[in-house]
Design a protein around this motif. Structure first.
Motif, PDB file in Angstrom:
ATOM      1  N   SER A   1       1.192   3.657  -5.218  1.00 48.97           N
ATOM      2  CA  SER A   1       0.425   3.665  -4.085  1.00 48.97           C
ATOM      3  C   SER A   1       0.697   4.784  -2.964  1.00 48.97           C
ATOM      4  CB  SER A   1       1.071   2.110  -3.210  1.00 48.97           C
ATOM      5  OG  SER A   1       2.302   2.397  -2.867  1.00 48.97           O
ATOM      6  N   HIS A   2       1.453   5.740  -3.502  1.00 47.18           N
ATOM      7  CA  HIS A   2       1.471   6.782  -2.635  1.00 47.18           C
ATOM      8  C   HIS A   2       2.068   8.041  -3.459  1.00 47.18           C
ATOM      9  CE1 HIS A   2       2.615   8.589   1.490  1.00 47.18           C
ATOM     10  NE2 HIS A   2       3.204   9.262   0.722  1.00 47.18           N
ATOM     11  N   THR A   3       1.148   9.066  -3.609  1.00 49.71           N
ATOM     12  CA  THR A   3       1.428  10.283  -4.260  1.00 49.71           C
ATOM     13  C   THR A   3       0.848  11.286  -3.877  1.00 49.71           C
ATOM     14  OG1 THR A   3       1.760  11.048  -6.472  1.00 49.71           O
ATOM     15  CG2 THR A   3      -0.254   9.927  -6.191  1.00 49.71           C
ATOM     16  N   HIS A   4       1.416  12.715  -3.979  1.00 57.09           N
ATOM     17  CA  HIS A   4       0.665  13.882  -3.464  1.00 57.09           C
ATOM     18  C   HIS A   4       0.294  14.581  -4.630  1.00 57.09           C
ATOM     19  CE1 HIS A   4       1.916  12.818   0.599  1.00 57.09           C
ATOM     20  NE2 HIS A   4       3.161  12.402   0.223  1.00 57.09           N
ATOM     21  N   LEU A   5      -0.740  14.422  -5.427  1.00 54.26           N
ATOM     22  CA  LEU A   5      -1.178  15.296  -6.612  1.00 54.26           C
ATOM     23  C   LEU A   5      -2.166  16.453  -5.740  1.00 54.26           C
ATOM     24  CD1 LEU A   5      -2.795  13.338  -9.275  1.00 54.26           C
ATOM     25  CD2 LEU A   5      -0.657  14.639  -9.319  1.00 54.26           C
TER      26      LEU A   5
ATOM     27  N   GLY B   1      -3.613   7.995   6.979  1.00 56.71           N
ATOM     28  CA  GLY B   1      -1.918   8.160   6.896  1.00 56.71           C
ATOM     29  C   GLY B   1      -1.943   9.387   5.927  1.00 56.71           C
ATOM     30  N   GLU B   2      -0.739  10.028   5.876  1.00 59.62           N
ATOM     31  CA  GLU B   2       0.296   9.537   6.124  1.00 59.62           C
ATOM     32  C   GLU B   2       0.553   9.946   7.705  1.00 59.62           C
ATOM     33  OE1 GLU B   2       2.876  11.474   3.125  1.00 59.62           O
ATOM     34  OE2 GLU B   2       4.316  10.560   4.614  1.00 59.62           O
ATOM     35  N   MET B   3       1.107   8.841   8.728  1.00 66.47           N
ATOM     36  CA  MET B   3       1.121   9.145   9.859  1.00 66.47           C
ATOM     37  C   MET B   3       2.583   8.500  10.233  1.00 66.47           C
ATOM     38  SD  MET B   3      -1.204   6.142  11.407  1.00 66.47           S
ATOM     39  CE  MET B   3      -2.837   6.560  10.541  1.00 66.47           C
TER      40      MET B   3
ATOM     41  N   MET C   1       4.747   0.375   5.096  1.00 65.64           N
ATOM     42  CA  MET C   1       5.999   1.459   5.710  1.00 65.64           C
ATOM     43  C   MET C   1       6.465   2.007   4.338  1.00 65.64           C
ATOM     44  SD  MET C   1       6.605   0.505   8.656  1.00 65.64           S
ATOM     45  CE  MET C   1       7.958   1.396   8.849  1.00 65.64           C
ATOM     46  N   HIS C   2       5.906   3.302   4.191  1.00 64.00           N
ATOM     47  CA  HIS C   2       5.956   3.793   2.981  1.00 64.00           C
ATOM     48  C   HIS C   2       7.166   4.464   2.586  1.00 64.00           C
ATOM     49  CE1 HIS C   2       6.093   8.331   1.872  1.00 64.00           C
ATOM     50  NE2 HIS C   2       6.003   8.423   3.042  1.00 64.00           N
ATOM     51  N   SER C   3       7.836   4.454   1.522  1.00 60.90           N
ATOM     52  CA  SER C   3       9.256   4.878   1.115  1.00 60.90           C
ATOM     53  C   SER C   3       9.969   4.359   2.002  1.00 60.90           C
ATOM     54  CB  SER C   3       9.270   6.355   1.180  1.00 60.90           C
ATOM     55  OG  SER C   3      10.385   6.874   0.373  1.00 60.90           O
TER      56      SER C   3
ATOM     57  N   THR D   1       5.480   6.584  -5.886  1.00 57.10           N
ATOM     58  CA  THR D   1       6.253   7.841  -6.292  1.00 57.10           C
ATOM     59  C   THR D   1       6.709   8.685  -5.332  1.00 57.10           C
ATOM     60  OG1 THR D   1       4.614   9.006  -6.813  1.00 57.10           O
ATOM     61  CG2 THR D   1       5.637   7.991  -8.766  1.00 57.10           C
ATOM     62  N   ASP D   2       5.875   9.121  -4.303  1.00 54.25           N
ATOM     63  CA  ASP D   2       5.927   9.922  -3.213  1.00 54.25           C
ATOM     64  C   ASP D   2       6.040  11.433  -4.093  1.00 54.25           C
ATOM     65  OD1 ASP D   2       5.538  10.867  -0.646  1.00 54.25           O
ATOM     66  OD2 ASP D   2       7.774  10.616  -0.147  1.00 54.25           O
ATOM     67  N   ALA D   3       5.503  11.407  -5.128  1.00 45.32           N
ATOM     68  CA  ALA D   3       5.727  12.688  -5.895  1.00 45.32           C
ATOM     69  C   ALA D   3       5.148  13.707  -5.137  1.00 45.32           C
ATOM     70  CB  ALA D   3       4.983  12.484  -7.256  1.00 45.32           C
TER      71      ALA D   3
HETATM   72 ZN   LIG Z   1       4.054  11.090   1.223  1.00 42.12          ZN
END
Ligand SMILES: [Zn+2]
Length: 267
Positions: free
Chosen positions: A16-20, A102-104, A164-166, A214-216
């Motif tokens: 649900s949240h990654t930074h490719l 987001g992200e914000m 609420m991420h990570s 992952t927040d990779a």
């Molecule tokens: Zn992030």
């Protein structure tokens, strides 16, 4: 015995949240995406954070199947936020691949981040836009839970929803965000031995509000801790969460995928 076995075609999962869109991946984004799909991580949200990252998130989402884009300005980049940038952001929301804002949020951890008042103004502007467009928000909160809570409540987040991420709070802290209707995103940090607070929070979040991420390239889960994270590693976090919750991999994979669909895709 491992719960996860890719040869048995496990349930599809959703990062649900990654930074490719981060430079770490820029050499070969499709390869990282393909590796994830080999492990049945079939969908992911590529999350923007500033004007360059937002444009790249959309571009990647157009190129690769199962990739959705989220666009916004993270606390450390809010000096970029002005009327012209907000107009571009508003325009990007019309793109089919964009599923959320987001992200914000607010991050008081780093001394060289913009001042709290500047962060709050940009967070407020993005929350107003989310309320107007009815898009869910991806929220980053670090050393700032009280102010983030107050702002989400003041901007009626229950009308448009978000995650609420990570999440890094404990079982008590998580409750007031659940009361606002927020989903809770668990990253690789939930796998770390010393993350007792986060593990306790996982136990109290209703199953229909749990997301995995992952927040990779950051925060690689055990047993890859310290390595560069990538979307494929979602399976390690899911496996660990399944153990903590006394479930199977397939059960938690399906729950988190269904939740992601409900929050971002079922419109
Ligand atoms: Zn992030």
């Amino acid at each position: 015995m491992a719960i996860y076995d890719p040869s048995k075609r496990p349930e599809a999962a959703y990062d649900s949240h990654t930074h490719l869109n981060e430079t770490e991946f820029s050499e070969d984004v499709p390869a990282y995406w393909a590796r994830a799909r080999e492990y049945r991580i079939m969908e992911m949200n590529v999350v923007g954070y500033n004007h360059v990252g937002n444009a790249q998130a959309i571009e990647i989402a157009h190129e690769l199947e199962g990739v959705h884009a989220i666009v916004g300005f993270q606390p450390e980049d809010v000096n970029e936020v002005n009327e012209a940038e907000m107009a571009i952001l508003r325009d990007q929301l019309n793109d089919d691949t964009v599923v959320g804002l987001g992200e914000m949020g607010l991050d008081y951890h780093w001394e060289d981040n913009p001042a709290p008042e500047v962060q709050k103004a940009a967070f407020a502007a993005q929350l107003d836009l989310a309320r107007e467009t009815h898009l869910p928000v991806t929220v980053h909160a670090r050393d700032a839970f009280d102010d983030v809570y107050d702002m989400l409540k003041a901007h009626h987040v229950e009308e448009f929803g978000g995650v609420m991420h990570s999440f890094t709070g404990d079982a008590k802290e998580v409750q007031r965000f659940l009361d606002l209707g927020m989903y809770i995103g668990f990253s690789g940090m939930v796998t770390f031995k010393k993350s007792e607070d986060i593990k306790a929070a996982l136990q109290v979040v209703p199953l229909d509000r749990i997301l995995v991420e992952t927040d990779a390239p950051f925060l690689a889960p055990t047993p890859m801790r310290g390595k560069m994270n990538e979307p494929m590693f979602t399976h390690y976090t899911l496996e660990n969460m399944a153990e903590q919750l006394g479930m199977t991999y397939n059960e938690i994979a399906k729950i988190t995928t269904d939740n992601a669909h409900r929050l971002w895709l079922d419109k």
